[in-house]
Scaffold this motif. Sequence first.
Motif, PDB file in Angstrom:
ATOM      1  N   ASP A   1       3.289 -17.564  -5.951  1.00 24.11           N
ATOM      2  CA  ASP A   1       4.427 -17.533  -5.032  1.00 24.11           C
ATOM      3  C   ASP A   1       4.930 -18.903  -4.625  1.00 24.11           C
ATOM      4  O   ASP A   1       5.946 -19.002  -3.925  1.00 24.11           O
ATOM      5  CB  ASP A   1       4.087 -16.709  -3.780  1.00 24.11           C
ATOM      6  CG  ASP A   1       2.880 -17.246  -3.022  1.00 24.11           C
ATOM      7  OD1 ASP A   1       1.951 -17.750  -3.674  1.00 24.11           O
ATOM      8  OD2 ASP A   1       2.856 -17.148  -1.777  1.00 24.11           O
TER       9      ASP A   1
ATOM     10  N   ASN B   1       5.857 -13.267  -7.690  1.00 23.04           N
ATOM     11  CA  ASN B   1       4.981 -12.238  -7.128  1.00 23.04           C
ATOM     12  C   ASN B   1       4.719 -11.178  -8.188  1.00 23.04           C
ATOM     13  O   ASN B   1       5.292 -11.215  -9.286  1.00 23.04           O
ATOM     14  CB  ASN B   1       5.582 -11.612  -5.863  1.00 23.04           C
ATOM     15  CG  ASN B   1       6.953 -11.029  -6.110  1.00 23.04           C
ATOM     16  OD1 ASN B   1       7.114 -10.089  -6.875  1.00 23.04           O
ATOM     17  ND2 ASN B   1       7.972 -11.611  -5.467  1.00 23.04           N
TER      18      ASN B   1
ATOM     19  N   ALA C   1       5.513  -7.998  -8.344  1.00 24.02           N
ATOM     20  CA  ALA C   1       6.644  -7.145  -8.697  1.00 24.02           C
ATOM     21  C   ALA C   1       7.544  -7.826  -9.720  1.00 24.02           C
ATOM     22  O   ALA C   1       7.995  -7.197 -10.689  1.00 24.02           O
ATOM     23  CB  ALA C   1       7.439  -6.782  -7.431  1.00 24.02           C
ATOM     24  N   ASP C   2       7.804  -9.108  -9.511  1.00 26.12           N
ATOM     25  CA  ASP C   2       8.612  -9.860 -10.483  1.00 26.12           C
ATOM     26  C   ASP C   2       7.908  -9.914 -11.841  1.00 26.12           C
ATOM     27  O   ASP C   2       8.553  -9.828 -12.891  1.00 26.12           O
ATOM     28  CB  ASP C   2       8.855 -11.281  -9.984  1.00 26.12           C
ATOM     29  CG  ASP C   2       9.839 -11.332  -8.822  1.00 26.12           C
ATOM     30  OD1 ASP C   2      10.492 -10.309  -8.550  1.00 26.12           O
ATOM     31  OD2 ASP C   2       9.948 -12.402  -8.191  1.00 26.12           O
TER      32      ASP C   2
ATOM     33  N   PRO D   1       3.248 -12.447  -1.606  1.00 22.05           N
ATOM     34  CA  PRO D   1       4.031 -11.428  -0.896  1.00 22.05           C
ATOM     35  C   PRO D   1       4.562 -10.382  -1.877  1.00 22.05           C
ATOM     36  O   PRO D   1       4.465 -10.549  -3.095  1.00 22.05           O
ATOM     37  CB  PRO D   1       5.171 -12.245  -0.288  1.00 22.05           C
ATOM     38  CG  PRO D   1       5.347 -13.392  -1.239  1.00 22.05           C
ATOM     39  CD  PRO D   1       3.967 -13.726  -1.729  1.00 22.05           C
ATOM     40  N   VAL D   2       5.114  -9.322  -1.347  1.00 19.44           N
ATOM     41  CA  VAL D   2       5.746  -8.227  -2.091  1.00 19.44           C
ATOM     42  C   VAL D   2       4.705  -7.410  -2.854  1.00 19.44           C
ATOM     43  O   VAL D   2       4.541  -6.214  -2.621  1.00 19.44           O
ATOM     44  CB  VAL D   2       6.848  -8.717  -3.053  1.00 19.44           C
ATOM     45  CG1 VAL D   2       7.549  -7.515  -3.712  1.00 19.44           C
ATOM     46  CG2 VAL D   2       7.848  -9.598  -2.324  1.00 19.44           C
ATOM     47  N   MET D   3       4.027  -8.038  -3.805  1.00 17.98           N
ATOM     48  CA  MET D   3       2.929  -7.380  -4.523  1.00 17.98           C
ATOM     49  C   MET D   3       1.862  -8.414  -4.834  1.00 17.98           C
ATOM     50  O   MET D   3       2.129  -9.419  -5.474  1.00 17.98           O
ATOM     51  CB  MET D   3       3.405  -6.730  -5.827  1.00 17.98           C
ATOM     52  CG  MET D   3       2.292  -6.024  -6.592  1.00 17.98           C
ATOM     53  SD  MET D   3       2.824  -5.364  -8.199  1.00 17.98           S
ATOM     54  CE  MET D   3       3.883  -4.016  -7.662  1.00 17.98           C
ATOM     55  N   ASP D   4       0.643  -8.174  -4.353  1.00 14.03           N
ATOM     56  CA  ASP D   4      -0.434  -9.142  -4.534  1.00 14.03           C
ATOM     57  C   ASP D   4      -0.971  -9.117  -5.967  1.00 14.03           C
ATOM     58  O   ASP D   4      -0.633  -8.240  -6.770  1.00 14.03           O
ATOM     59  CB  ASP D   4      -1.571  -8.877  -3.545  1.00 14.03           C
ATOM     60  CG  ASP D   4      -2.217  -7.518  -3.761  1.00 14.03           C
ATOM     61  OD1 ASP D   4      -2.934  -7.346  -4.768  1.00 14.03           O
ATOM     62  OD2 ASP D   4      -2.006  -6.610  -2.938  1.00 14.03           O
TER      63      ASP D   4
ATOM     64  N   THR E   1      -3.056  -5.835  -7.212  1.00 11.05           N
ATOM     65  CA  THR E   1      -2.186  -4.714  -7.578  1.00 11.05           C
ATOM     66  C   THR E   1      -1.433  -5.019  -8.859  1.00 11.05           C
ATOM     67  O   THR E   1      -1.314  -4.161  -9.750  1.00 11.05           O
ATOM     68  CB  THR E   1      -1.183  -4.425  -6.449  1.00 11.05           C
ATOM     69  OG1 THR E   1      -1.906  -4.177  -5.243  1.00 11.05           O
ATOM     70  CG2 THR E   1      -0.331  -3.219  -6.775  1.00 11.05           C
TER      71      THR E   1
END
Length: 203
Positions: free
Chosen positions: A9, A35, A37-38, A58-61, A64
């Motif tokens: 990030d 992150n 998700a990206d 952030p958003v998705m660690d 995950t």
Amino acid sequence: MIRVLVVDDHSMVREGLASVLSAEGDIAVVATAANGADALALVEGVDVDVAVMDLSMPVMDGVTATRELRARVPGIRVLVLTSFGDRAQVRRAVAAGATGYQLKDAEPHDLRAAVRAVHGGHAPLDPRVAGALLPEPTAPGSGLSAREEEVLRLVADGLANKQVATALGITERTVKAHLGSVFRQIGVADRTSAALWARDHLR
């Protein structure tokens, strides 16, 4: 050419990692993401062999993201790049499917070597992280035979089953049988956890 996705990030870290990893001709950073998700969105359109994954984002660690990447792109390998304080998250990353672990203060040549090792199917582990990941076996090593210890040591050195079989002059099926027995005795479920256990308990 090893195609790498860098997931972190911090933009300066991403740029620095891309520069370090691309310094030699066999590794190419084909994408970067801020992150998890990206990262998932990017792998839909870019061929990636290895994801170098931060954990705290952030958003998705990273844990995950590792689980999702492994589910969507089974052939992808994940090298966790973490700080020493991320012990609990790294444990979760093991279960999510990550195969290698390096600390963020690793030397550039060690990081490139780790990417190559992960790409080759091995499990490079920074020794400072390894101890934090070890499961607590019920009876450490008490029931391992000499042959099982030999197999486990070679697995801990990063050898694949076929290479272990060649080194010991046995069949690959026999290696798998030994590993199954080892897993049950030391209380682990996969070869990465077994390698971590071996590095702490076998001298």
